[in-house]
Scaffold this motif. Structure first.
Motif, PDB file in Angstrom:
ATOM      1  N   SER A  62       0.790  -1.231   0.000  1.00 51.55           N
ATOM      2  CA  SER A  62       0.000   0.000   0.000  1.00 51.55           C
ATOM      3  C   SER A  62       0.821   1.279   0.000  1.00 51.55           C
ATOM      4  CB  SER A  62      -0.935   0.004   1.210  1.00 51.55           C
ATOM      5  OG  SER A  62      -0.203  -0.092   2.406  1.00 51.55           O
ATOM      6  N   VAL A  63       2.108   1.210   0.282  1.00 52.27           N
ATOM      7  CA  VAL A  63       2.899   2.404   0.551  1.00 52.27           C
ATOM      8  C   VAL A  63       2.891   3.419  -0.592  1.00 52.27           C
ATOM      9  CG1 VAL A  63       5.132   1.472  -0.213  1.00 52.27           C
ATOM     10  CG2 VAL A  63       5.052   3.220   1.563  1.00 52.27           C
ATOM     11  N   GLN A  64       2.861   2.974  -1.831  1.00 52.97           N
ATOM     12  CA  GLN A  64       2.920   3.946  -2.934  1.00 52.97           C
ATOM     13  C   GLN A  64       1.671   4.812  -3.026  1.00 52.97           C
ATOM     14  OE1 GLN A  64       3.618   1.497  -6.314  1.00 52.97           O
ATOM     15  NE2 GLN A  64       1.498   0.892  -6.542  1.00 52.97           N
ATOM     16  N   VAL A  86      11.758   2.721  16.532  1.00 56.62           N
ATOM     17  CA  VAL A  86      12.552   3.628  15.715  1.00 56.62           C
ATOM     18  C   VAL A  86      11.657   4.569  14.910  1.00 56.62           C
ATOM     19  CG1 VAL A  86      14.497   2.031  15.504  1.00 56.62           C
ATOM     20  CG2 VAL A  86      12.674   1.975  13.795  1.00 56.62           C
ATOM     21  N   ALA A  87      12.252   5.674  14.506  1.00 53.83           N
ATOM     22  CA  ALA A  87      11.645   6.586  13.540  1.00 53.83           C
ATOM     23  C   ALA A  87      12.626   6.690  12.381  1.00 53.83           C
ATOM     24  CB  ALA A  87      11.388   7.958  14.145  1.00 53.83           C
ATOM     25  N   ILE A  88      12.098   6.561  11.170  1.00 54.09           N
ATOM     26  CA  ILE A  88      12.911   6.553   9.960  1.00 54.09           C
ATOM     27  C   ILE A  88      12.450   7.682   9.053  1.00 54.09           C
ATOM     28  CG2 ILE A  88      13.548   5.214   7.906  1.00 54.09           C
ATOM     29  CD1 ILE A  88      12.759   2.687   9.572  1.00 54.09           C
ATOM     30  N   GLU A  89      13.407   8.493   8.590  1.00 55.93           N
ATOM     31  CA  GLU A  89      13.091   9.530   7.606  1.00 55.93           C
ATOM     32  C   GLU A  89      13.422   8.977   6.227  1.00 55.93           C
ATOM     33  OE1 GLU A  89      13.905  13.923   8.144  1.00 55.93           O
ATOM     34  OE2 GLU A  89      15.473  13.333   6.711  1.00 55.93           O
ATOM     35  N   LEU A  90      12.449   9.018   5.328  1.00 57.46           N
ATOM     36  CA  LEU A  90      12.667   8.512   3.981  1.00 57.46           C
ATOM     37  C   LEU A  90      13.604   9.420   3.216  1.00 57.46           C
ATOM     38  CD1 LEU A  90       9.101   7.379   2.915  1.00 57.46           C
ATOM     39  CD2 LEU A  90      10.916   6.047   3.979  1.00 57.46           C
ATOM     40  N   THR A  91      14.281   8.861   2.230  1.00 60.72           N
ATOM     41  CA  THR A  91      15.168   9.634   1.373  1.00 60.72           C
ATOM     42  C   THR A  91      14.383  10.792   0.776  1.00 60.72           C
ATOM     43  OG1 THR A  91      16.479   7.676   0.901  1.00 60.72           O
ATOM     44  CG2 THR A  91      16.686   9.511  -0.645  1.00 60.72           C
ATOM     45  N   GLY A  92      14.952  11.970   0.862  1.00 60.39           N
ATOM     46  CA  GLY A  92      14.281  13.170   0.375  1.00 60.39           C
ATOM     47  C   GLY A  92      13.395  13.819   1.428  1.00 60.39           C
ATOM     48  N   LEU A 105       8.900  -2.418   8.961  1.00 67.00           N
ATOM     49  CA  LEU A 105       8.957  -1.201   8.138  1.00 67.00           C
ATOM     50  C   LEU A 105       9.837  -1.347   6.899  1.00 67.00           C
ATOM     51  CD1 LEU A 105       9.467   1.351  11.053  1.00 67.00           C
ATOM     52  CD2 LEU A 105       7.307   0.643  10.007  1.00 67.00           C
ATOM     53  N   ALA A 106      10.829  -2.217   6.949  1.00 69.51           N
ATOM     54  CA  ALA A 106      11.885  -2.270   5.934  1.00 69.51           C
ATOM     55  C   ALA A 106      11.393  -2.442   4.494  1.00 69.51           C
ATOM     56  CB  ALA A 106      12.894  -3.355   6.282  1.00 69.51           C
ATOM     57  N   PRO A 107      10.494  -3.374   4.174  1.00 68.94           N
ATOM     58  CA  PRO A 107      10.084  -3.522   2.773  1.00 68.94           C
ATOM     59  C   PRO A 107       9.410  -2.264   2.210  1.00 68.94           C
ATOM     60  CG  PRO A 107       9.524  -5.500   3.994  1.00 68.94           C
ATOM     61  CD  PRO A 107       9.942  -4.468   5.000  1.00 68.94           C
ATOM     62  N   ALA A 108       8.552  -1.623   3.003  1.00 66.22           N
ATOM     63  CA  ALA A 108       7.877  -0.411   2.530  1.00 66.22           C
ATOM     64  C   ALA A 108       8.865   0.732   2.356  1.00 66.22           C
ATOM     65  CB  ALA A 108       6.763  -0.017   3.496  1.00 66.22           C
ATOM     66  N   VAL A 109       9.781   0.875   3.301  1.00 66.35           N
ATOM     67  CA  VAL A 109      10.803   1.924   3.191  1.00 66.35           C
ATOM     68  C   VAL A 109      11.622   1.721   1.924  1.00 66.35           C
ATOM     69  CG1 VAL A 109      12.916   2.822   4.240  1.00 66.35           C
ATOM     70  CG2 VAL A 109      10.892   2.438   5.658  1.00 66.35           C
ATOM     71  N   ALA A 110      11.999   0.497   1.635  1.00 72.68           N
ATOM     72  CA  ALA A 110      12.782   0.201   0.431  1.00 72.68           C
ATOM     73  C   ALA A 110      11.988   0.514  -0.834  1.00 72.68           C
ATOM     74  CB  ALA A 110      13.212  -1.264   0.427  1.00 72.68           C
ATOM     75  N   VAL A 112       9.923   2.852  -1.413  1.00 76.04           N
ATOM     76  CA  VAL A 112       9.778   4.277  -1.700  1.00 76.04           C
ATOM     77  C   VAL A 112      11.110   5.023  -1.629  1.00 76.04           C
ATOM     78  CG1 VAL A 112       7.329   4.468  -1.176  1.00 76.04           C
ATOM     79  CG2 VAL A 112       8.981   4.696   0.667  1.00 76.04           C
ATOM     80  N   GLY A 113      12.202   4.319  -1.869  1.00 74.38           N
ATOM     81  CA  GLY A 113      13.477   4.994  -2.032  1.00 74.38           C
ATOM     82  C   GLY A 113      14.481   4.811  -0.918  1.00 74.38           C
ATOM     83  N   GLY A 114      14.105   4.184   0.167  1.00 74.41           N
ATOM     84  CA  GLY A 114      15.051   3.919   1.239  1.00 74.41           C
ATOM     85  C   GLY A 114      15.047   4.970   2.326  1.00 74.41           C
ATOM     86  N   ALA A 115      15.873   4.723   3.325  1.00 67.24           N
ATOM     87  CA  ALA A 115      15.955   5.585   4.499  1.00 67.24           C
ATOM     88  C   ALA A 115      17.131   6.530   4.380  1.00 67.24           C
ATOM     89  CB  ALA A 115      16.094   4.733   5.750  1.00 67.24           C
ATOM     90  N   GLU A 116      16.901   7.758   4.768  1.00 65.38           N
ATOM     91  CA  GLU A 116      17.972   8.754   4.807  1.00 65.38           C
ATOM     92  C   GLU A 116      18.586   8.836   6.205  1.00 65.38           C
ATOM     93  OE1 GLU A 116      17.947  13.455   4.028  1.00 65.38           O
ATOM     94  OE2 GLU A 116      17.533  12.176   2.293  1.00 65.38           O
ATOM     95  N   ARG A 117      17.704   8.863   7.218  1.00 63.61           N
ATOM     96  CA  ARG A 117      18.154   8.942   8.616  1.00 63.61           C
ATOM     97  C   ARG A 117      17.214   8.111   9.475  1.00 63.61           C
ATOM     98  NH1 ARG A 117      18.241  14.561  10.995  1.00 63.61           N
ATOM     99  NH2 ARG A 117      16.160  14.706  10.108  1.00 63.61           N
ATOM    100  N   ALA A 118      17.701   7.739  10.652  1.00 58.23           N
ATOM    101  CA  ALA A 118      16.863   7.011  11.600  1.00 58.23           C
ATOM    102  C   ALA A 118      17.327   7.315  13.014  1.00 58.23           C
ATOM    103  CB  ALA A 118      16.927   5.507  11.335  1.00 58.23           C
ATOM    104  N   VAL A 119      16.384   7.227  13.953  1.00 55.12           N
ATOM    105  CA  VAL A 119      16.697   7.389  15.368  1.00 55.12           C
ATOM    106  C   VAL A 119      16.001   6.290  16.155  1.00 55.12           C
ATOM    107  CG1 VAL A 119      17.037   9.885  15.233  1.00 55.12           C
ATOM    108  CG2 VAL A 119      14.783   8.984  15.844  1.00 55.12           C
ATOM    109  N   ILE A 120      16.599   5.930  17.273  1.00 52.85           N
ATOM    110  CA  ILE A 120      15.953   5.056  18.246  1.00 52.85           C
ATOM    111  C   ILE A 120      15.129   5.968  19.152  1.00 52.85           C
ATOM    112  CG2 ILE A 120      16.317   3.455  20.161  1.00 52.85           C
ATOM    113  CD1 ILE A 120      19.006   2.746  18.824  1.00 52.85           C
ATOM    114  N   LEU A 121      13.901   5.641  19.400  1.00 52.77           N
ATOM    115  CA  LEU A 121      13.004   6.507  20.171  1.00 52.77           C
ATOM    116  C   LEU A 121      13.253   6.343  21.672  1.00 52.77           C
ATOM    117  CD1 LEU A 121       9.782   6.043  18.053  1.00 52.77           C
ATOM    118  CD2 LEU A 121      11.505   7.863  17.922  1.00 52.77           C
TER     119      LEU A 121
END
Length: 180
Positions: A62-64, A86-92, A105-110, A112-121
């Motif tokens: 569904s991510v697209q 975790v919180a992940i910021e998508l590329t861009g 989260l990993a398959p959906a993040v991939a 739509v272009g991958g992750a740019e940054r991430a933090v542990i909450l």
């Protein structure tokens, strides 16, 4: 994910919580208090309990089509406080994904272009205090989603982590039936 617009921020929720109790409604209510300008979309809460792979597949399919904003996904085989969130910021920077670091989260993040940054909450200044056992959706994920929708920078939500070090998602590959 679809292109950004001038519409109010959107927070999309997905979980294995079901609708048999009050928790989905409580998460909506917390969002209404912390980020009243946000539109909330329920992708689904009917994932089989603890089915991380099934949840990852639904999110990837569904991510697209999801509105830009924040996606909160919670499907976890662990108890409420085991495992890291975790919180992940998508590329861009077009969206953020928030949830357990368990491959959900990993398959959906991939896709739509991958992750740019991430933090542990791990910075609880954006978490709700709970008089009892911490519920990851109500007490951590939804308040962090509201903080992001209200303009809090990702780096203020926890310790940075290399996105490449997050748990990869594993989805089943289709197989051809014998004789096909």
């Amino acid at each position: 994910m679809t292109e950004p617009s001038d519409a109010p921020p959107v927070i999309t929720l997905m979980s294995d919580l079901g609708h048999g109790d009050e928790m989905v409604g409580v998460m909506h209510s917390v969002l209404a208090q912390l980020a009243p300008q946000v539109r909330v979309v329920d992708l689904t809460h009917d994932i089989d309990p603890r089915d991380v792979q099934g949840g990852a597949l639904r999110l990837a399919r569904s991510v697209q089509w999801l509105a830009p904003g924040v996606v909160v996904a919670l499907v976890s085989p662990e108890t409420a406080t085991d495992g890291r969130l975790v919180a992940i910021e998508l590329t861009g920077g077009q969206a953020h994904f928030i949830g357990p670091d368990n491959g959900l989260l990993a398959p959906a993040v991939a896709m739509v272009g991958g992750a740019e940054r991430a933090v542990i909450l791990d910075d609880d200044s954006h978490h709700l205090e709970s008089p009892g056992r911490v519920h990851p959706g109500r007490d951590v994920l939804v308040p962090v989603a509201a903080a992001l929708a209200n303009g809090t920078p990702l780096g203020e939500l926890g310790a940075p982590v290399d996105p490449a070090g997050l748990m990869p998602g594993l989805l089943p590959l289709p197989r051809e039936a014998a004789g096909s």
